[in-house]
Design a protein around this motif. Sequence first.
Motif, PDB file in Angstrom:
ATOM      1  N   ILE A   1       0.625  -1.245  -0.186  1.00 17.71           N
ATOM      2  CA  ILE A   1      -0.474   0.135  -0.008  1.00 17.71           C
ATOM      3  C   ILE A   1       0.771   1.274  -0.212  1.00 17.71           C
ATOM      4  O   ILE A   1       1.729   0.985   0.689  1.00 17.71           O
ATOM      5  CB  ILE A   1      -1.204   0.130   1.195  1.00 17.71           C
ATOM      6  N   MET A   2       0.416   2.717  -1.437  1.00 16.21           N
ATOM      7  CA  MET A   2       0.913   3.190  -1.174  1.00 16.21           C
ATOM      8  C   MET A   2       0.981   4.374   0.231  1.00 16.21           C
ATOM      9  O   MET A   2       0.200   4.389   1.416  1.00 16.21           O
ATOM     10  CB  MET A   2       0.484   4.661  -1.807  1.00 16.21           C
ATOM     11  N   LEU A   3       2.579   4.858   1.163  1.00 16.71           N
ATOM     12  CA  LEU A   3       2.190   5.782   1.537  1.00 16.71           C
ATOM     13  C   LEU A   3       2.696   7.542   1.548  1.00 16.71           C
ATOM     14  O   LEU A   3       3.992   7.719   1.047  1.00 16.71           O
ATOM     15  CB  LEU A   3       3.549   5.175   3.186  1.00 16.71           C
ATOM     16  N   VAL A   4       2.234   8.509   1.990  1.00 11.94           N
ATOM     17  CA  VAL A   4       2.499   9.286   1.188  1.00 11.94           C
ATOM     18  C   VAL A   4       2.676   9.860   2.983  1.00 11.94           C
ATOM     19  O   VAL A   4       1.327  10.098   4.047  1.00 11.94           O
ATOM     20  CB  VAL A   4       1.367  10.429   1.032  1.00 11.94           C
ATOM     21  N   SER A   5       3.596  10.690   3.658  1.00 10.91           N
ATOM     22  CA  SER A   5       3.763  11.355   4.880  1.00 10.91           C
ATOM     23  C   SER A   5       3.989  12.229   5.617  1.00 10.91           C
ATOM     24  O   SER A   5       5.783  12.606   4.431  1.00 10.91           O
ATOM     25  CB  SER A   5       5.085  10.005   6.205  1.00 10.91           C
ATOM     26  N   ALA A   6       3.259  13.154   6.110  1.00  8.00           N
ATOM     27  CA  ALA A   6       4.690  14.297   6.182  1.00  8.00           C
ATOM     28  C   ALA A   6       4.356  14.814   7.505  1.00  8.00           C
ATOM     29  O   ALA A   6       4.753  15.714   8.400  1.00  8.00           O
ATOM     30  CB  ALA A   6       2.337  14.842   5.167  1.00  8.00           C
ATOM     31  N   ILE A   7       5.033  14.258   7.758  1.00  9.52           N
ATOM     32  CA  ILE A   7       4.966  14.144   9.230  1.00  9.52           C
ATOM     33  C   ILE A   7       6.749  14.877   9.715  1.00  9.52           C
ATOM     34  O   ILE A   7       8.184  14.384   8.894  1.00  9.52           O
ATOM     35  CB  ILE A   7       5.273  12.080  10.542  1.00  9.52           C
ATOM     36  N   SER A   8       7.378  15.804  10.056  1.00  7.93           N
ATOM     37  CA  SER A   8       8.546  16.766  10.278  1.00  7.93           C
ATOM     38  C   SER A   8       8.966  16.038  11.183  1.00  7.93           C
ATOM     39  O   SER A   8      10.506  17.067  11.534  1.00  7.93           O
ATOM     40  CB  SER A   8       7.636  18.226  10.375  1.00  7.93           C
ATOM     41  N   SER A   9       8.259  15.379  12.349  1.00  8.16           N
ATOM     42  CA  SER A   9       9.385  14.975  13.622  1.00  8.16           C
ATOM     43  C   SER A   9      10.208  13.511  13.984  1.00  8.16           C
ATOM     44  O   SER A   9      10.185  13.074  14.562  1.00  8.16           O
ATOM     45  CB  SER A   9       8.466  15.301  14.819  1.00  8.16           C
ATOM     46  N   TYR A  10      10.166  12.832  12.630  1.00  7.45           N
ATOM     47  CA  TYR A  10      10.881  11.883  12.310  1.00  7.45           C
ATOM     48  C   TYR A  10      11.729  11.776  13.349  1.00  7.45           C
ATOM     49  O   TYR A  10      12.706  12.375  12.966  1.00  7.45           O
ATOM     50  CB  TYR A  10      10.693  10.752  11.756  1.00  7.45           C
TER      51      TYR A  10
END
Length: 272
Positions: free
Chosen positions: A94-103
Amino acid sequence: MTYKIRIGLVGYGKTGKAVANVLSKDPRFELCWIARRTAGASVRTHPETAIPIIGMEQQSFEAIFDRYPVDAVVDFSSAEAVRLYGEIIRKHRIMLVSAISSYSESDLAYVRSLGRNTRVMCSPNITLGINFLMVAANLLRKVAPFADVEIIEQHFKEKPEVSGTALKIAENLGMESNRVTSLRIGGIIGEHEVIFGFPHQTVRLSHSSIRREAFGTGAAFALSQLQACPIGFYTFEDLLVQATNQEWSRQLNFGNDSPKRRRQPDLSRVNR
């Protein structure tokens, strides 16, 4: 009939709600479910739609994916969430689009590892405008490495940390993180500016976020580009450069009947 990309949205804060507004109205997509930390006592569906809002403490992601199959996950939640669904999207590609800035470094390494099995796009800011600014700034830096460069970021008062987007700009330009100037002012959603100082002239590249729906249009762009990519890990800049190259090629070849065509500029290393 055109096939719609089925999407699950993780995160339903102020930005998540704006993203849900955009994706639910885009005819290319079908927003199937929204997962949040808690579903709330009164809100069970997204306003004016039948899209279910599911509390992560109420159902496991395994159960959510089984009940509502999707082709892609868009994540605007927190760094911890990817560990809860990561192996499911790896298994089912499944595709993932992640916009997390704090990894953290370990979390980012885990997200990168998902790119060995499925299509993953991960960037701290997925608005189209800010990523165009990054590409343009990188290009200008390479053309004029002698220029003085400063980065200024402005956000709302409640934002405690330095903008991850500004730090990414600094990293791409080979600058130290302490060269970023941060301002916290009420009423500002987010502004970034890169200033190039030349002898006798100044170039300013700036971007302002006016509404949080900009993140939704960025997610839509990322999904549309990512579905055409091979399995792998991408940044938003990678997808933007890919789209730019495609458009550049189309412009150069359109109506050109000459057997000797101009060589297409290689923009693939602009954001390296």
